[in-house]
Design a protein around this motif. Sequence first.
Motif, PDB file in Angstrom:
ATOM      1  N   GLY A  35      32.894  38.883  29.534  1.00 10.87           N
ATOM      2  CA  GLY A  35      34.059  38.885  30.408  1.00 10.87           C
ATOM      3  C   GLY A  35      34.220  40.214  31.113  1.00 10.87           C
ATOM      4  O   GLY A  35      34.136  41.272  30.487  1.00 10.87           O
ATOM      5  N   THR A  36      34.473  40.166  32.416  1.00 13.04           N
ATOM      6  CA  THR A  36      34.747  41.373  33.182  1.00 13.04           C
ATOM      7  C   THR A  36      36.167  41.401  33.724  1.00 13.04           C
ATOM      8  O   THR A  36      36.662  42.435  34.148  1.00 13.04           O
ATOM      9  N   TRP A  37      36.834  40.240  33.693  1.00 12.39           N
ATOM     10  CA  TRP A  37      38.243  40.150  34.099  1.00 12.39           C
ATOM     11  C   TRP A  37      38.812  38.890  33.462  1.00 12.39           C
ATOM     12  O   TRP A  37      38.106  37.891  33.274  1.00 12.39           O
ATOM     13  N   ALA A  38      40.093  38.944  33.118  1.00 13.66           N
ATOM     14  CA  ALA A  38      40.767  37.758  32.591  1.00 13.66           C
ATOM     15  C   ALA A  38      42.263  37.912  32.778  1.00 13.66           C
ATOM     16  O   ALA A  38      42.789  39.022  32.937  1.00 13.66           O
ATOM     17  N   ALA A  39      42.967  36.785  32.767  1.00 18.19           N
ATOM     18  CA  ALA A  39      44.432  36.762  32.826  1.00 18.19           C
ATOM     19  C   ALA A  39      44.929  35.638  31.933  1.00 18.19           C
ATOM     20  O   ALA A  39      44.379  34.532  31.954  1.00 18.19           O
ATOM     21  N   ALA A  40      45.952  35.916  31.150  1.00 13.64           N
ATOM     22  CA  ALA A  40      46.530  34.901  30.273  1.00 13.64           C
ATOM     23  C   ALA A  40      47.270  33.860  31.101  1.00 13.64           C
ATOM     24  O   ALA A  40      48.025  34.199  32.013  1.00 13.64           O
ATOM     25  N   GLN A  41      47.054  32.603  30.771  1.00 17.68           N
ATOM     26  CA  GLN A  41      47.661  31.511  31.527  1.00 17.68           C
ATOM     27  C   GLN A  41      49.039  31.152  30.957  1.00 17.68           C
ATOM     28  O   GLN A  41      49.268  31.228  29.748  1.00 17.68           O
ATOM     29  N   GLN A  42      49.938  30.731  31.869  1.00 20.64           N
ATOM     30  CA  GLN A  42      51.298  30.383  31.463  1.00 20.64           C
ATOM     31  C   GLN A  42      51.884  29.393  32.463  1.00 20.64           C
ATOM     32  O   GLN A  42      51.310  29.160  33.536  1.00 20.64           O
ATOM     33  N   THR A  43      53.015  28.814  32.094  1.00 22.00           N
ATOM     34  CA  THR A  43      53.741  27.939  33.020  1.00 22.00           C
ATOM     35  C   THR A  43      54.715  28.781  33.834  1.00 22.00           C
ATOM     36  O   THR A  43      55.169  29.832  33.377  1.00 22.00           O
ATOM     37  N   PRO A  44      55.047  28.338  35.038  1.00 24.68           N
ATOM     38  CA  PRO A  44      55.955  29.131  35.881  1.00 24.68           C
ATOM     39  C   PRO A  44      57.359  29.213  35.295  1.00 24.68           C
ATOM     40  O   PRO A  44      57.841  28.281  34.640  1.00 24.68           O
ATOM     41  N   ARG A 200      29.380  43.397  26.186  1.00 19.75           N
ATOM     42  CA  ARG A 200      30.497  43.458  25.241  1.00 19.75           C
ATOM     43  C   ARG A 200      31.778  43.699  26.018  1.00 19.75           C
ATOM     44  O   ARG A 200      31.788  44.363  27.059  1.00 19.75           O
ATOM     45  N   SER A 201      32.855  43.148  25.495  1.00 21.07           N
ATOM     46  CA  SER A 201      34.153  43.310  26.149  1.00 21.07           C
ATOM     47  C   SER A 201      35.222  43.595  25.113  1.00 21.07           C
ATOM     48  O   SER A 201      35.054  43.321  23.924  1.00 21.07           O
ATOM     49  N   VAL A 202      36.332  44.163  25.594  1.00 19.04           N
ATOM     50  CA  VAL A 202      37.502  44.405  24.762  1.00 19.04           C
ATOM     51  C   VAL A 202      38.634  43.550  25.310  1.00 19.04           C
ATOM     52  O   VAL A 202      38.937  43.592  26.501  1.00 19.04           O
ATOM     53  N   ALA A 203      39.242  42.742  24.457  1.00 15.60           N
ATOM     54  CA  ALA A 203      40.340  41.862  24.844  1.00 15.60           C
ATOM     55  C   ALA A 203      41.641  42.424  24.289  1.00 15.60           C
ATOM     56  O   ALA A 203      41.708  42.809  23.113  1.00 15.60           O
ATOM     57  N   ILE A 204      42.679  42.458  25.128  1.00 20.74           N
ATOM     58  CA  ILE A 204      43.940  43.111  24.767  1.00 20.74           C
ATOM     59  C   ILE A 204      45.061  42.076  24.717  1.00 20.74           C
ATOM     60  O   ILE A 204      45.371  41.437  25.728  1.00 20.74           O
ATOM     61  N   LEU A 205      45.670  41.915  23.560  1.00 15.64           N
ATOM     62  CA  LEU A 205      46.844  41.061  23.398  1.00 15.64           C
ATOM     63  C   LEU A 205      48.080  41.918  23.617  1.00 15.64           C
ATOM     64  O   LEU A 205      48.293  42.907  22.910  1.00 15.64           O
ATOM     65  N   ASN A 244      42.590  42.075  30.241  1.00 13.53           N
ATOM     66  CA  ASN A 244      44.035  42.246  30.066  1.00 13.53           C
ATOM     67  C   ASN A 244      44.679  40.891  29.857  1.00 13.53           C
ATOM     68  O   ASN A 244      44.850  40.118  30.800  1.00 13.53           O
ATOM     69  N   LEU A 245      45.057  40.604  28.613  1.00 12.29           N
ATOM     70  CA  LEU A 245      45.714  39.340  28.290  1.00 12.29           C
ATOM     71  C   LEU A 245      47.183  39.564  27.968  1.00 12.29           C
ATOM     72  O   LEU A 245      47.758  38.912  27.076  1.00 12.29           O
ATOM     73  N   GLY A 246      47.811  40.462  28.700  1.00  9.87           N
ATOM     74  CA  GLY A 246      49.239  40.682  28.548  1.00  9.87           C
ATOM     75  C   GLY A 246      50.051  39.673  29.344  1.00  9.87           C
ATOM     76  O   GLY A 246      49.623  39.209  30.408  1.00  9.87           O
ATOM     77  N   ILE A 247      51.230  39.352  28.853  1.00  8.19           N
ATOM     78  CA  ILE A 247      52.184  38.473  29.545  1.00  8.19           C
ATOM     79  C   ILE A 247      53.571  39.101  29.420  1.00  8.19           C
ATOM     80  O   ILE A 247      53.999  39.467  28.324  1.00  8.19           O
TER      81      ILE A 247
END
Length: 406
Positions: A35-44, A200-205, A244-247
Amino acid sequence: MRRILAAFILFYTLAVPAQRLPRLGRATTYDNWTGTWAAAQQTPVRSYMPYNNEMTNRSVRQIIKVSAGGSIVRLHLSNELSRDTLRIRSVYIAHAKDSFTIDPKSAEYLRFSNRQRVTLPPGSAVVSDAERFDLRPNELLAVTINYSEAPKQPTVHMGSRTTSYILKGYSGPHTDFARSFRYEKWFNIAALDVYRTGGRSVAILGNSITDGKGSDTDRQNRWPDVMSGVLNSPREHTDVGVLNLGIGNNRVLTTGYGAPGKDRFDRDILGQSGVRYIIVFEGINDIGVSTDGRTTARQLIEQYKLMVAKAHARRLRIYGATITPMKGAGYFTPDHEAGREMVNEWIRTSGEFDGVIDFDRLMADPADRQALRPEWRLPDCLHPNALGYEQMGRYAAEFLLRELRK
């Protein structure tokens, strides 16, 4: 003859589309994707998304900042949180230049099982075929989706801090987006991977502090962005993906915005491609809305233990980040402060995590350790400002560089 055969095998390996890839959440079984980019999914949340979100017969250009580079990519799209079918006519990627402008010569159309069109039923996700693309570390990439039919309630990421550009009708790489509607949200894009051996990647909650509230729109200066800037700089050249998996308003134990951290840990963190490192930086909202700070602290600790166990079962390294000060914030009380200090003491001394990123000590006001440094915070006394995020990102990068050298 051996050279010809080796070249043929290499070409065939890279040219075959990544068809039949599993749904988002199982991508880690493919060790060569990172993974080089990510975004946590959510409802509006309507109060934060006043636009009607009507994407049917629209073209939406979305800008993302990647971390690690590569020459082969794939894109994850999500309709997991919607009740209606999502139909897409085409998706193309290109180097972003400024605002909505792209380098049209760099544009590449993505395929899904060797077709440009793709349909996502309610509750589903899809991964594109592999596509050759010269992706540079820390660059801005434009992802343009031509929607045929879209759900009334889309799957989104609300806190993009990045402008998306929306036009009626179909667009191509040469379409002018100057008159587009502008909206600071991401729609349906969940992750971007690069193909590389040993990646390798680092995932952030995290919550809004990781999601970047207080950073500058379109400046990509959240603390994970700053961390990636250091890790993937020409000097360090670590090739580590930063995800970045912050919400915003997310919590570990209960529902704020997005699924609770304890529930989304498997999909949003463990489900990322090539994840080798995890940072857990969440809990301040749980404490802030609690009726008993110490009880909530004990419950948070139990959830942290479960996350550590899951990570270690997969031989991943997981780091705990201490909760930053909040004195002066709307939900600060002495009881909540006691809960925060209890959690931080456990993170520092329990030995459960593989390491500690002590954001609390970094960001605390020397004159009052219960408050953020005045020069590094917003007026709400809860969120850092851009300068504060700069400090956090560089501090986290220095920590991770030490870990990478072990």
